[in-house]
Design an enzyme around this catalytic site. Structure first.
Site, mmCIF file in Angstrom:
data_model
loop_
_atom_site.group_PDB
_atom_site.id
_atom_site.type_symbol
_atom_site.label_atom_id
_atom_site.label_comp_id
_atom_site.label_asym_id
_atom_site.label_seq_id
_atom_site.Cartn_x
_atom_site.Cartn_y
_atom_site.Cartn_z
ATOM 1 N N GLU A 114 51.482 26.171 24.967
ATOM 2 C CA GLU A 114 50.155 26.128 24.343
ATOM 3 C C GLU A 114 49.506 27.509 24.371
ATOM 4 O OE1 GLU A 114 48.889 21.456 25.022
ATOM 5 O OE2 GLU A 114 48.061 22.923 26.404
ATOM 6 N N HIS B 91 48.106 8.685 0.273
ATOM 7 C CA HIS B 91 48.634 9.809 -0.496
ATOM 8 C C HIS B 91 47.517 10.694 -1.008
ATOM 9 C CE1 HIS B 91 51.626 11.822 -2.907
ATOM 10 N NE2 HIS B 91 50.854 11.708 -3.959
ATOM 11 N N CYS C 221 40.464 19.002 33.712
ATOM 12 C CA CYS C 221 40.327 18.741 32.278
ATOM 13 C C CYS C 221 39.140 19.492 31.694
ATOM 14 C CB CYS C 221 40.173 17.240 32.032
ATOM 15 S SG CYS C 221 39.780 16.862 30.325
ATOM 16 N N TYR D 45 54.172 22.486 28.825
ATOM 17 C CA TYR D 45 52.957 22.342 28.023
ATOM 18 C C TYR D 45 52.126 23.634 28.040
ATOM 19 C CZ TYR D 45 52.698 17.095 28.264
ATOM 20 O OH TYR D 45 52.881 15.754 28.154
ATOM 21 N N LYS E 66 40.843 24.799 26.832
ATOM 22 C CA LYS E 66 42.095 25.081 26.089
ATOM 23 C C LYS E 66 41.939 24.732 24.611
ATOM 24 C CE LYS E 66 44.780 22.007 25.334
ATOM 25 N NZ LYS E 66 45.755 21.406 26.245
ATOM 26 N N ALA F 72 49.681 14.478 23.119
ATOM 27 C CA ALA F 72 49.778 15.614 22.193
ATOM 28 C C ALA F 72 49.991 16.889 22.971
ATOM 29 C CB ALA F 72 48.499 15.725 21.379
ATOM 30 N N CYS G 276 42.103 20.884 29.503
ATOM 31 C CA CYS G 276 42.017 20.344 28.145
ATOM 32 C C CYS G 276 40.864 20.906 27.306
ATOM 33 C CB CYS G 276 41.838 18.821 28.190
ATOM 34 S SG CYS G 276 42.782 18.019 29.477
ATOM 35 N N GLU H 290 52.096 10.252 5.498
ATOM 36 C CA GLU H 290 52.604 9.144 4.687
ATOM 37 C C GLU H 290 54.120 9.021 4.838
ATOM 38 O OE1 GLU H 290 52.619 9.647 0.251
ATOM 39 O OE2 GLU H 290 51.708 11.574 0.694
#
Ligand code: NDP
Length: 451
Positions: A181, A434, A42, A177, A50, A340, A47, A439
């Site tokens: 990416e 908003h 990581c 992934y 990256k 994500a 992570c 939303e």
């Protein structure tokens, strides 16, 4: 019998360091061995570097947009060596942080490779041997390349952060992934990116509509993506590598990167000799409490090939300490993990894809895709997607999928609602913020379809 340590951890990545620290803070005598830099995949090869590269790669687009928003901007170029030096300094700083975390907690760390000599003994590359009441294997994973001619000269995600210079062109192989990416990152940094993926659509396993949009947007952003295509062989030539592929092409790329998956780091660790059962891919087989087939040996993180994500390894490390040192058996909850993917556009996802949910029960799909205000204003065709997969029977939101800039940040919060078992009506009761993209998650009234 008196042991040298209550716990000996092999591997100084996210899972191992967390377990070592928490156990030591609780009063256990803990040793930890790491053969490379502290922080693991990581921090050192995944992570963190990256994400910093994602940030770096997004500036050209932002600069173009700034002009459209009325700014006078002077064109510039990307200084890879300057960025890389800063990146490497940051990774060194983080390694120091990890060492301090261990030191401050009273963990005795060893800059050495450790192997399991027997269920209660580890042997270090320094020649030292220690006995331990418990051994925790947290050795992570490592990129694998397919066995094909010339592949040994290609790079993986391990090397990409440390290149002397950025190539003019690169071929990325894979559709997971890492491949997706880095296709976005390198494209943003000005490298000509070609990507080969052997399957019909990238990001297998994720929601089909979301994958489709990411793939379209990647192509629109300039990635030369070839689906249903794989590499056959490669050889070094002047200026790079000549690559033969299944679509009949023979092309030269300055660099070739394999992002064809990762394998658990268990080779040569002495695990099988000690009686620890390994799976088909070399992963350590563990039960819900991360215990292996040898009662004194546990394993957490990517080496167990359960859900290979940093926060999951950390959870597994904490649950291990709770179980073994606090007398409170704690299984790790691997359900509904928000995650994500830092493609461009980014994807945030939690729960079931439409396809998985449909196989399980009757569902309603609420989905919208639109051009967001910020980029539509400057005439960009970029689209985002917001999608909810809802159980017809219970009205629970079974899955939430967002493809949009900042989707990782959004899904962290939507993930709380989904984990709590929120229904579609709970989402509907929530007032929209908003004007935002997200939303739409609370304003989709009619199902797009039932399935
Ligand atoms: P993945 O398993 O996600 O993807 C591997 C890709 O390579 C797949 O597209 C696969 O194809 C393809 N592939 C495998 N073998 C071959 C082959 N012999 N020839 C051609 N293609 C091949 O692995 P990654 O390396 O991308 O990532 C490893 C793990 O790391 C991920 O699963 C994830 O858990 C973690 N990770 C998480 C990130 C995040 O949270 N943002 C970022 C990066 C990594 P096919 O689909 O056909 O099998």
């Amino acid at each position: 019998m008196a042991f040298d340590f209550d716990l000996f951890v092999i591997g100084g990545g996210s899972g191992g360091v967390r377990a070592a620290r928490v156990a030591a803070q609780g009063g256990a005598k803990v040793g930890l061995a790491e053969e490379d830099k502290y922080g693991g995949t990581c921090v050192q090869r995944g992570c963190v570097p990256k994400k910093l590269m994602v940030f770096a790669s997004e500036f050209p687009g932002a600069i173009e947009d700034a002009v459209q928003y009325g700014w006078t901007v002077h064109s510039g170029s990307f200084d890879w060596p300057a960025f890389r030096a800063k990146l490497e300094a940051e990774l060194d700083r983080l390694e120091g942080v990890y060492r301090n975390i261990l030191g401050n907690a009273g963990v005795q760390s060893f800059d050495a490779r450790a192997v399991v000599a027997d269920p209660h003994t580890v042997e270090l590359s320094t020649g030292e041997r220690f006995s331990a009441k418990h051994i925790l294997v947290a050795t992570g994973g490592w990129p694998v390349k397919p066995d094909l001619p010339g592949a040994e000269d290609a790079i993986t995600s391990n090397e990409i952060f440390h290149l002397d210079s950025l190539p003019k062109s690169i071929l990325i192989i894979g559709g997971g992934y890492i491949a997706c990416e880095f296709a976005g990152i390198l494209n943003g940094l000005g490298v000509e990116v070609t990507q080969y993926y052997r399957g019909a659509q990238i990001l297998r396993g994720f929601d089909e509509e979301a994958r489709g949009l990411i793939s379209e947007e990647m192509i629109q952003n300039g990635v030369d993506l070839h689906l249903g295509t794989n590499i056959i062989e490669m050889e070094k030539v002047d200026g790079g590598f000549r690559v033969k592929s299944t679509n009949g092409d023979e092309r030269v790329f300055e660099q070739v990167m394999f992002a064809t998956g990762r394998a658990p780091n268990t080779a040569g660790l002495g695990l099988e000799q000690a009686g620890v059962k390994l799976g088909r891919n070399g992963q350590v087989i563990v039960d819900d409490y991360s215990q292996t087939s040898v009662p004194s040996i546990y394993a957490v993180g990517d080496v167990t090939d359960r859900v290979n994500l940093t926060p999951v390894a950390i959870r597994e490390g904490m649950a291990f300490v709770e179980t073994v040192f606090n007398g409170n058996p704690t299984p790790v909850d691997h359900a509904l993990i928000p995650t994500a993917i830092f493609t461009q556009p980014e994807m945030g996802t939690v729960g079931l894809s439409e396809e998985e949910a449909r196989d399980q029960e009757a569902v309603e799909i609420y989905c919208t895709s639109f051009r967001p205000m910020q980029t539509a204003f400057v005439g960009r065709p970029d689209r985002v997607l917001m999608k909810l997969v809802v159980s017809k029977a219970t009205r629970k939101v079974l899955g939430c999928h967002i493809v949009a800039p900042g989707a990782g940040e959004m899904i962290q919060l939507a993930g709380i609602a989904v984990k709590m078992g929120a229904t579609k009506e709970d989402f509907d009761r929530t007032v929209a913020v908003h004007p935002t993209m997200s939303e739409e998650i609370v304003t989709m009234r009619e199902p797009t379809r039932s399935a």
